[in-house]
Scaffold this motif. Structure first.
Motif, PDB file in Angstrom:
ATOM      1  N   THR A 135      25.996  38.012  39.480  1.00 37.38           N
ATOM      2  CA  THR A 135      27.294  38.695  39.445  1.00 37.38           C
ATOM      3  C   THR A 135      28.405  37.774  39.947  1.00 37.38           C
ATOM      4  N   LEU A 136      28.125  36.988  40.982  1.00 37.85           N
ATOM      5  CA  LEU A 136      29.122  36.070  41.519  1.00 37.85           C
ATOM      6  C   LEU A 136      29.510  35.009  40.486  1.00 37.85           C
ATOM      7  N   GLN A 137      28.543  34.509  39.734  1.00 39.81           N
ATOM      8  CA  GLN A 137      28.837  33.520  38.682  1.00 39.81           C
ATOM      9  C   GLN A 137      29.700  34.134  37.584  1.00 39.81           C
ATOM     10  N   ILE A 138      29.451  35.400  37.261  1.00 37.13           N
ATOM     11  CA  ILE A 138      30.273  36.094  36.264  1.00 37.13           C
ATOM     12  C   ILE A 138      31.706  36.214  36.763  1.00 37.13           C
ATOM     13  N   TYR A 139      31.872  36.641  38.036  1.00 35.80           N
ATOM     14  CA  TYR A 139      33.216  36.782  38.608  1.00 35.80           C
ATOM     15  C   TYR A 139      33.946  35.442  38.626  1.00 35.80           C
ATOM     16  N   ARG A 140      33.229  34.388  39.027  1.00 33.73           N
ATOM     17  CA  ARG A 140      33.861  33.058  39.082  1.00 33.73           C
ATOM     18  C   ARG A 140      34.299  32.600  37.691  1.00 33.73           C
ATOM     19  N   GLY A 141      33.491  32.885  36.698  1.00 36.27           N
ATOM     20  CA  GLY A 141      33.802  32.431  35.358  1.00 36.27           C
ATOM     21  C   GLY A 141      34.903  33.212  34.674  1.00 36.27           C
ATOM     22  N   ILE A 142      35.084  34.461  35.070  1.00 30.75           N
ATOM     23  CA  ILE A 142      36.036  35.311  34.349  1.00 30.75           C
ATOM     24  C   ILE A 142      37.471  35.155  34.866  1.00 30.75           C
ATOM     25  N   ILE A 143      37.652  34.676  36.096  1.00 31.61           N
ATOM     26  CA  ILE A 143      38.994  34.608  36.684  1.00 31.61           C
ATOM     27  C   ILE A 143      39.972  33.783  35.839  1.00 31.61           C
ATOM     28  N   PRO A 144      39.602  32.567  35.342  1.00 33.13           N
ATOM     29  CA  PRO A 144      40.556  31.825  34.495  1.00 33.13           C
ATOM     30  C   PRO A 144      40.955  32.593  33.238  1.00 33.13           C
ATOM     31  N   PHE A 145      40.036  33.365  32.678  1.00 34.73           N
ATOM     32  CA  PHE A 145      40.352  34.120  31.469  1.00 34.73           C
ATOM     33  C   PHE A 145      41.290  35.290  31.771  1.00 34.73           C
ATOM     34  N   ILE A 146      41.176  35.873  32.976  1.00 28.85           N
ATOM     35  CA  ILE A 146      42.125  36.916  33.381  1.00 28.85           C
ATOM     36  C   ILE A 146      43.523  36.322  33.510  1.00 28.85           C
ATOM     37  N   LEU A 147      43.611  35.127  34.107  1.00 33.28           N
ATOM     38  CA  LEU A 147      44.911  34.452  34.235  1.00 33.28           C
ATOM     39  C   LEU A 147      45.493  34.136  32.858  1.00 33.28           C
ATOM     40  N   LEU A 148      44.653  33.728  31.914  1.00 30.31           N
ATOM     41  CA  LEU A 148      45.117  33.488  30.542  1.00 30.31           C
ATOM     42  C   LEU A 148      45.604  34.788  29.902  1.00 30.31           C
ATOM     43  N   GLN A 149      44.937  35.886  30.220  1.00 24.77           N
ATOM     44  CA  GLN A 149      45.350  37.196  29.717  1.00 24.77           C
ATOM     45  C   GLN A 149      46.752  37.538  30.232  1.00 24.77           C
ATOM     46  N   LEU A 150      46.985  37.307  31.522  1.00 16.08           N
ATOM     47  CA  LEU A 150      48.308  37.565  32.100  1.00 16.08           C
ATOM     48  C   LEU A 150      49.356  36.636  31.503  1.00 16.08           C
ATOM     49  N   LEU A 151      48.965  35.389  31.228  1.00 17.65           N
ATOM     50  CA  LEU A 151      49.877  34.449  30.565  1.00 17.65           C
ATOM     51  C   LEU A 151      50.252  34.956  29.181  1.00 17.65           C
ATOM     52  N   ALA A 152      49.283  35.515  28.455  1.00 20.01           N
ATOM     53  CA  ALA A 152      49.561  36.061  27.122  1.00 20.01           C
ATOM     54  C   ALA A 152      50.544  37.227  27.205  1.00 20.01           C
ATOM     55  N   ILE A 153      50.411  38.065  28.227  1.00 17.32           N
ATOM     56  CA  ILE A 153      51.367  39.164  28.416  1.00 17.32           C
ATOM     57  C   ILE A 153      52.763  38.603  28.658  1.00 17.32           C
ATOM     58  N   GLY A 154      52.838  37.551  29.498  1.00 19.26           N
ATOM     59  CA  GLY A 154      54.131  36.915  29.759  1.00 19.26           C
ATOM     60  C   GLY A 154      54.744  36.316  28.498  1.00 19.26           C
ATOM     61  N   ILE A 155      53.918  35.718  27.651  1.00 22.89           N
ATOM     62  CA  ILE A 155      54.417  35.124  26.396  1.00 22.89           C
ATOM     63  C   ILE A 155      54.985  36.207  25.478  1.00 22.89           C
ATOM     64  N   VAL A 156      54.295  37.338  25.384  1.00 18.55           N
ATOM     65  CA  VAL A 156      54.769  38.434  24.531  1.00 18.55           C
ATOM     66  C   VAL A 156      56.061  39.035  25.087  1.00 18.55           C
ATOM     67  N   ILE A 157      56.206  39.066  26.425  1.00 12.16           N
ATOM     68  CA  ILE A 157      57.456  39.551  27.024  1.00 12.16           C
ATOM     69  C   ILE A 157      58.606  38.594  26.718  1.00 12.16           C
ATOM     70  N   LEU A 158      58.344  37.292  26.824  1.00 16.65           N
ATOM     71  CA  LEU A 158      59.395  36.295  26.587  1.00 16.65           C
ATOM     72  C   LEU A 158      59.718  36.114  25.110  1.00 16.65           C
TER      73      LEU A 158
END
Length: 427
Positions: free
Chosen positions: A395-418
């Motif tokens: 589970t810890l490896q899954i959490y560690r691996g998913i964090i960059p993709f969550i940040l990319l998801q937030l970046l995509a939201i920012g791109i759509v806002i801009l």
């Protein structure tokens, strides 16, 4: 303030694990009985609303797209796609992870069901990546993020639900989601290639296996692409409504399954039974949410939210920021269906008061809800991945691996806002 207490109690009960439909219906009934001014007569309109739900042609697309996805899940399409893509890109450093993202994109545009996509990718792609020497965090993060693309890439169940809740054309939502979805896919691929370049041992090039010829590649890729073009193209061209295209998609999925020689009575029986279960769950939640909204609105809850944002704050960007943050945080704990049926209707009057385009706002919500599938500790995609992967990753490896993709998801939201034109370019 009674309406606010009602919302908080419902949220607390949701977090306790009580079935969602019973929470919404039970809280509505409790407050109707406790408030003398309301009483049970507040539910006099409920039968008419339920009848309206039953006859809603937009929502009829939900069970049809679910059936299409479940049939494709059993058609062995994912296996063929991944085998072909890994042959095409496996020799590139990080290429196997890129192929997983591309297969996830095709599955998203073919099925639209996150749980099916994540489980399929976990069973098929994860052992392949780990066997090739990939970092467990990167492999699990890639699988989980790719499997959830069905939230934003049409035909998406969440877009159909948002279209009904926000009274927006589902066809326009599908068209508006295409470019933001592809931007997100592009961000995933760029991240993987950069990660592989910086840490070559974490994403090695796969050993050159059997050469994938053009004919073999086309045989694997062409059928799902044709189904995507037929279903989405008929909507975009105005030839068919989303419901009609969904029905055509079920026929196409059956034909594709027959082409792959996986069509059987047991498979069709499984798909239909699971469709009834999933659809029943969604519509039970919708009926409970309808009862909740009747009482909540009678208590002045929607008026309270509208007054707070439009008069007390009066800033459109503050409203968007607070709305996105609230949905993101709620996504840690409760499912996208509950958020769509309870939180979104509260935000819709404020959206109209500020003159925000509903299609653009719906795409932002869909992107945000997709992030909720990935966010620890309660992201559903992470549970699906862990359940299918077993002891292959922790589970810890899954959490560690998913964090960059969550940040990319937030970046995509920012791109759509801009750059809101990304949403309107195809409409």
């Amino acid at each position: 303030m009674i309406a606010l207490a009602m919302f908080v109690i419902a949220l607390a009960l949701l977090l306790s694990g009580i079935p969602v439909a019973f929470v919404f219906g039970g809280v509505a009934l409790l407050f109707a009985l406790l408030i003398p001014e309301l009483g049970l007569q507040v539910f006099s309109l409920l039968p008419f609303r339920i009848y309206g739900i039953m006859g809603n042609t937009t929502l009829m697309a939900v069970p049809l797209f679910i059936a299409m996805g479940l049939i494709l899940e059993k058609s062995k399409m994912a296996e063929k796609l991944l085998e072909t893509m890994s042959g095409l890109f496996g020799g590139l450093r990080g290429g196997l992870a890129v192929s997983v993202v591309l297969v996830g994109t095709i599955l998203a545009a073919s099925t639209g069901i996150v749980s099916a996509s994540v489980v399929m990718m976990s069973i098929i792609a994860l052992p392949l990546m780990l066997g090739a020497g990939y970092d467990k965090g990167l492999a699990s993060g890639t699988v989980a993020a790719s499997g959830t693309l069905g939230q934003i890439i049409p035909p998406s169940i969440i877009l159909i639900i948002l279209g009904d809740v926000m009274n927006v054309s589902v066809g326009e939502l599908f068209m508006g989601a295409v470019l933001p979805g592809l931007v997100l896919v592009g961000l995933y691929i760029v991240y993987i290639l950069l990660y592989a370049a910086l840490k070559p041992k974490a994403a090695p090039a796969a050993a050159r296996g059997e050469h994938v010829g053009i004919i073999k590649a086309l045989t694997a890729i062409a059928p799902p692409l044709l189904l995507m073009v037929a279903v989405l193209g008929s909507i975009f061209a105005g030839i068919a409504s989303p419901t009609e295209s969904a029905a055509f998609g079920v026929v196409g999925a059956l034909a594709l399954s027959a082409f792959n020689r996986t069509l059987s009575y047991a498979m069709v029986s499984y798909a239909l039974l699971e469709t009834v279960k999933l659809s029943g769950m969604i519509f039970m939640i919708l009926i409970g949410a309808t009862a909740f909204s009747l009482v909540f609105n009678e208590l002045g809850g929607s008026d309270l939210v509208l007054e707070f944002f439009s008069h007390d704050i009066g800033n459109v960007w503050v409203f968007i920021g607070v709305a996105m943050l609230a949905i993101f945080i709620l996504g840690f704990f409760i499912d996208f269906i509950e958020i769509s049926f309870i939180v979104v209707p509260i935000l819709v009057p404020v959206m109209h008061a500020f003159g925000i385009d509903p299609v653009w706002f719906a795409i932002l919500i869909a992107l945000n809800l997709q992030a909720s599938f990935l966010t620890p500790p309660f992201g559903l995609a992470l549970f699906f991945l862990k359940g299918a992967a077993g002891s292959m990753v922790t589970t810890l490896q899954i959490y560690r691996g998913i964090i960059p993709f969550i940040l990319l998801q937030l970046l995509a939201i920012g791109i759509v806002i801009l750059f809101p034109d990304l949403v309107f370019a195809l409409i």
